[in-house]
Structures are given as C-alpha cells and as structure tokens.
Design a protein around this motif. Structure first.
Motif, mmCIF file in Angstrom:
data_model
loop_
_atom_site.group_PDB
_atom_site.id
_atom_site.type_symbol
_atom_site.label_atom_id
_atom_site.label_comp_id
_atom_site.label_asym_id
_atom_site.label_seq_id
_atom_site.Cartn_x
_atom_site.Cartn_y
_atom_site.Cartn_z
ATOM 1 N N HIS A 102 0.848 -1.176 0.000
ATOM 2 C CA HIS A 102 0.000 0.000 0.000
ATOM 3 C C HIS A 102 0.889 1.232 0.000
ATOM 4 O O HIS A 102 2.086 1.157 0.208
ATOM 5 C CB HIS A 102 -0.896 -0.011 1.239
ATOM 6 N N ARG A 103 0.249 2.393 -0.189
ATOM 7 C CA ARG A 103 0.992 3.656 -0.193
ATOM 8 C C ARG A 103 1.930 3.751 1.013
ATOM 9 O O ARG A 103 3.102 4.110 0.871
ATOM 10 C CB ARG A 103 -0.032 4.791 -0.158
ATOM 11 N N THR A 105 3.279 1.412 2.867
ATOM 12 C CA THR A 105 4.407 0.477 2.880
ATOM 13 C C THR A 105 5.369 0.784 1.728
ATOM 14 O O THR A 105 6.576 0.611 1.873
ATOM 15 C CB THR A 105 3.934 -0.990 2.798
ATOM 16 N N ARG A 188 -6.914 -9.487 -1.368
ATOM 17 C CA ARG A 188 -7.193 -8.072 -1.192
ATOM 18 C C ARG A 188 -6.146 -7.296 -1.974
ATOM 19 O O ARG A 188 -4.996 -7.713 -2.045
ATOM 20 C CB ARG A 188 -7.107 -7.665 0.289
ATOM 21 N N HIS A 189 -6.517 -6.136 -2.538
ATOM 22 C CA HIS A 189 -5.558 -5.304 -3.248
ATOM 23 C C HIS A 189 -4.383 -4.994 -2.324
ATOM 24 O O HIS A 189 -4.586 -4.572 -1.192
ATOM 25 C CB HIS A 189 -6.238 -4.010 -3.697
ATOM 26 N N SER B 59 3.384 8.980 4.722
ATOM 27 C CA SER B 59 2.642 8.044 5.569
ATOM 28 C C SER B 59 3.468 6.782 5.789
ATOM 29 O O SER B 59 4.057 6.242 4.854
ATOM 30 C CB SER B 59 1.294 7.705 4.929
ATOM 31 N N ARG B 61 3.960 3.142 8.513
ATOM 32 C CA ARG B 61 3.483 2.302 9.614
ATOM 33 C C ARG B 61 4.399 2.513 10.828
ATOM 34 O O ARG B 61 5.575 2.115 10.783
ATOM 35 C CB ARG B 61 3.585 0.822 9.224
ATOM 36 N N LEU B 64 6.075 -0.637 12.225
ATOM 37 C CA LEU B 64 7.157 -1.272 11.463
ATOM 38 C C LEU B 64 8.385 -0.358 11.409
ATOM 39 O O LEU B 64 9.267 -0.546 10.571
ATOM 40 C CB LEU B 64 6.700 -1.609 10.033
ATOM 41 N N GLU B 116 -2.273 12.943 3.717
ATOM 42 C CA GLU B 116 -1.159 12.860 2.768
ATOM 43 C C GLU B 116 -1.667 12.851 1.332
ATOM 44 O O GLU B 116 -1.160 13.577 0.472
ATOM 45 C CB GLU B 116 -0.331 11.591 3.020
ATOM 46 N N GLU B 131 -8.310 3.278 -3.668
ATOM 47 C CA GLU B 131 -7.036 2.552 -3.804
ATOM 48 C C GLU B 131 -6.106 2.942 -2.652
ATOM 49 O O GLU B 131 -5.445 2.097 -2.059
ATOM 50 C CB GLU B 131 -6.407 2.887 -5.160
ATOM 51 N N THR B 132 -6.099 4.230 -2.328
ATOM 52 C CA THR B 132 -5.223 4.709 -1.253
ATOM 53 C C THR B 132 -5.637 4.128 0.093
ATOM 54 O O THR B 132 -4.797 3.821 0.939
ATOM 55 C CB THR B 132 -5.259 6.252 -1.195
ATOM 56 N N THR B 134 -6.775 1.241 0.694
ATOM 57 C CA THR B 134 -6.616 -0.217 0.854
ATOM 58 C C THR B 134 -5.632 -0.534 1.978
ATOM 59 O O THR B 134 -5.656 -1.626 2.519
ATOM 60 C CB THR B 134 -6.098 -0.892 -0.438
ATOM 61 N N GLY B 135 -4.788 0.433 2.335
ATOM 62 C CA GLY B 135 -3.826 0.192 3.406
ATOM 63 C C GLY B 135 -4.368 0.486 4.786
ATOM 64 O O GLY B 135 -3.613 0.455 5.758
#
Lengths: 294, 163
Positions: A102-103, A105, A188-189, B59, B61, B64, B116, B131-132, B134-135
């Motif tokens: 994803h964006r 990561t 999942r995407h 952006s 995590r 991590l 962001e 799409e953005t 999805t995370g």
C-alpha cells in the motif's frame, strides 16, 4: 515490547556496513523494514544486531544509461512508482509496483529489500525474472554480479551470503514500444499475489512475435519463467486462439499448494492470468508498432 | 536487556528527547514515552494501518519503524492535524459530518493517510481515494462515509455521502 532485544547500528558507508556485518554475530540488514520488522514483531526473526543501511551514501537512485536501467538497492518502492525513467523505460516494473503493498508500505519498502526477502509471491522479483535482471552484491572480497536465474535459489533464499549486502539491480532495457503487462490475483488489493504473471513482448511490422518473456510468481518456491511458452509464441501472430493455446500450456504447470490456494486453483489462475497478460502485452506492442508506422 | 540509546524526535513540531531501547517501535514510543495515545495499534505487523503516522511528511506504519530510526526526523500524528486552538482540519470536520467513524479505532490512520493523499493530489477521483485506503482497515463503516469525507474535501468538493 514485541521484538526481542537487539543492538542497533547505523553505518554511514557501505564499507562500514560490510565491516559490521562481518564482525557481528547474528546480524541482519534493515532497509525499509516492511517485511523484516513484521517478522521481528512475531519473533520469527530474532537478530542480535540490526544494521540500518538507510544512512549509507550511494545506495539509492534510478539511472538509465546505454540501454541499461540501474536501481540502487535502497531505492524505495515509492520512488519506482513515481519515477519517469521507470514509467518510460521499464513500464512492466511500474505496473507491478502499483500492486506492491500500500501507499504507506511503498513509502518505506525498498526494491533491494523485496529481492533479498524473496517471497515467492512477490511482484518485484517476478519483474526481475521476466527482465533477466542482474543483481549486484557487495561482500568482504569486493563486488559480484549474479543473474536473477541464479540469484533466487528457493523459497525466501537468495545468493546473498551472510556477510554480503545486495546493492543494486541492473536491467537491460527492451526496445522502446515493447509490449508489457502484469496481472495478478490477490485476496485483497496490495496483498501478496496468489498467482501473478509478468509478460513482455516484441512484435514486427506484421505483428509477429519476435521476442517473448513470461514469468509467474506464486506457483513455485521462486518466480518461474516459462521458456516453452516463450518459444511457442515466437513467429506467431497472437490472435485469441493462439493466446488460449499458450495459456493452456501455462495452466499445465506443476505448482505449489498451501493454505492460501490449492494446486488446481493456482493452475486455473496461471492459465487465466497468462492469457490476460499476453493479450494486454500484445495489444500494447501492436499499438506501438501501428503508431510508429503512421 | 540492551543498552538504551538517546534519541531526539520532533513530533507535531515539538522536540522530545528520550533514552529508549532499540527494539521500541515508533508507535510504542509515541504512546508510552510521550503519551500521544491518538496513534492506535491494531495488528502490530503492518497490515491494518491504524498506527499510520507521517514520517518526514510520508505516511508510514509506526509499528514497522523503530523509534531509534526516527532520531532527527519529523513525525506528525493525529494530534498534529487540528489547529493549535482545537479547530479541526477540513478533513477531520468532513469525517464528522459524513459519519465516517463509528468506534473510531481506525480513524487516526485513516486521517493521516487521507491527509497525505489530499496534500499530494488535491483532486483525487473515487478510485484513487479507494485505492489509497486499501492500506487502512475499518471494520465498522463500510468505508462509504470515509470516501465521502475525502471527496467533500477534495478540490471542488464533489458532494457528500450517498450521492
């Protein structure tokens, strides 16, 4: 705290990083950390030393010279995504990187990290397989270059030895206007693909295939090129019937089987996705030929 | 027990100096060392997106990333999005107006990710917004309100939920 204790090192040069790697026991390289830190949080990986290469000079960057693309190992996936050089010269990689995580990561994850981690379902190693990439590795005795076919040895295992660092990827570019496509199925995407397909095609003025590369991830312990399918494509005009026939060949692969998907389902995906990828790559290649001729 | 390291991290414009173990994640640093508990931890292995913060504007995590990696860097958390007087950012206001949260657990990560996105791409279409996102996982809302909030703030403000 989730990870086990470790000592943290921040080398400023590649030489320093190599020296630390050689002298410290049970040390791991930390690049983007998007796989390593998750594994450390689960204590699947418990290094005593982490060598953070994010401050090492000269490990990232994208350059195109003499028909060759060179990407520093610490180049972030985000930089691949937004690079004009990649979009223009290596569109297969641009298509694939949009499917990587994803964006958030991609902002951290690196191409070298993805290659060194060598997840059998990962997209970037599959792009490197399709492109016959060369992997540059530095060690105590200097630098060596390994063709991708000899780099990814098996499941999450590469040619990088414990005292070595993966430093760059090199790809010989295909001719401008070549056809490309990356298709995958993931639950999942942004997940790792269950099966992913990378296709590259060149066609002549009569739309006959002159060069072909087809590589699948998620079917074996590492990306798998399909030389028999590639040979079968050469000299053919790819109408629907021809594509269906070669896609059937891809569907006959022996594949791995695990809790994510059975062998028969992976074979089904290999057939369907190979068909889609070849159709799209062929359409792109033929369109570029038609544009060049007009 | 490993040796602690001294770090200085700028969070929401203010510098914090602490001595931490290298294994302390940035998320745990924010929550337990400097008591900014707005950053939430869901899965702690990079999947759910609840702990997303901005690291030097990107952006990231925070589960991590180790706190020692943020030494000398700038972090923005959910606590840094509103004005100093408490006035909500346009996106925060739009989230409230569009019922874009129920339990609120995923909300800090959602806001950081969308902040962001809208900074870099002030007029994203719905496909780009989705799409953005999805995370970032949300188990309450079905995402419609969240997408509607982003759409409302997008340049030109193209309507609200349900259209």
């Amino acid at each position: 705290m989730k990870p086990a204790p470790f000592a943290y090192h921040v080398p400023r040069s590649l030489d320093d990083a190599l020296r630390q790697l050689a002298s410290l026991d049970n040390a791991k390289i930390l690049a983007g950390g998007q796989s390593l830190v998750a594994m450390m949080n689960f204590r699947v990986v418990t290094p005593d030393h982490l060598i953070d290469i994010n401050s090492v000079e000269g490990l990232s960057g994208i350059t195109v010279e003499d028909g060759r693309l060179r990407i520093g190992a610490a180049t972030r996936q985000r930089d691949l995504e937004f690079s004009t050089e990649i979009a223009w010269h290596c569109p297969l990689m641009r298509a694939a990187v949009l499917l990587v995580g994803h964006r958030q990561t991609r902002n951290r994850g690196t191409i070298g990290g993805s290659l060194a981690h060598a997840d059998p379902s990962a997209e970037l190693p599959n792009v490197c397989a399709a492109h016959d990439a060369r992997i540059e590795i530095h060690g105590p005795d200097g630098v060596r270059t390994v063709p991708f076919a000899a780099f990814n040895r098996t499941f999450m295992t590469t040619a990088v030895e414990a005292d070595e660092i993966l430093t760059a990827v090199e790809i010989d570019l295909w001719a401008p206007g070549h056809g490309y496509s990356f298709h995958e199925f993931a639950r999942r995407h942004g997940d790792f693909a269950i099966v992913g397909v990378a296709a590259l095609l060149d066609v002549d003025d009569g739309h006959r295939v002159t060069r072909a590369s087809l590589s699948l991830c998620g079917v074996d312990a590492m990306p798998r090129r399909l030389p028999a399918v590639e040979s079968a494509l050469i000299g053919r005009v790819l109408d629907d019937g021809t594509i269906d026939d070669v896609a059937d060949m891809a569907g006959d692969l022996e594949t791995i089987e695990d809790h994510h998907a059975s062998k028969s389902y992976r074979q089904h995906l290999a057939r369907i996705l190979s068909g889609r990828a070849l159709r799209e790559a062929n359409a792109r290649a033929c369109l570029q030929k038609a544009r060049a001729a007009s | 027990m490993t040796v602690k390291q001294a770090i200085a991290v700028t969070v929401n414009g203010k510098q914090y100096q602490r001595e931490v173990e290298p294994r302390l994640t940035l998320a745990d640093f924010l929550r337990h060392e400097i008591n900014l508990t707005g950053t939430h931890l869901g899965c702690e292995h990079g999947v759910c997106g609840a702990c997303t913060i901005l690291l030097n504007g990107l952006s990231t995590r925070s589960c991590l990333t180790f706190a020692v990696q943020a030494h000398g860097q700038e972090v923005t958390t959910i606590e840094g999005l509103a004005e100093p007087d408490g006035t909500l950012s346009p996106l925060q206001q739009a989230m409230a107006e569009n019922h874009a949260l129920q339990c609120g657990f995923c909300t800090p990560g959602m806001l950081i990710t969308l902040t962001e996105l809208l900074r870099d791409d002030p007029n994203p279409d719905d496909a780009k917004i989705r799409e953005t996102l999805t995370g970032n996982l949300c188990r309450c809302t079905g995402y419609s309100g969240i997408v509607a909030a982003a759409r409302q703030v997008a340049k030109g403000g193209r309507g609200i939920a349900g259209d």
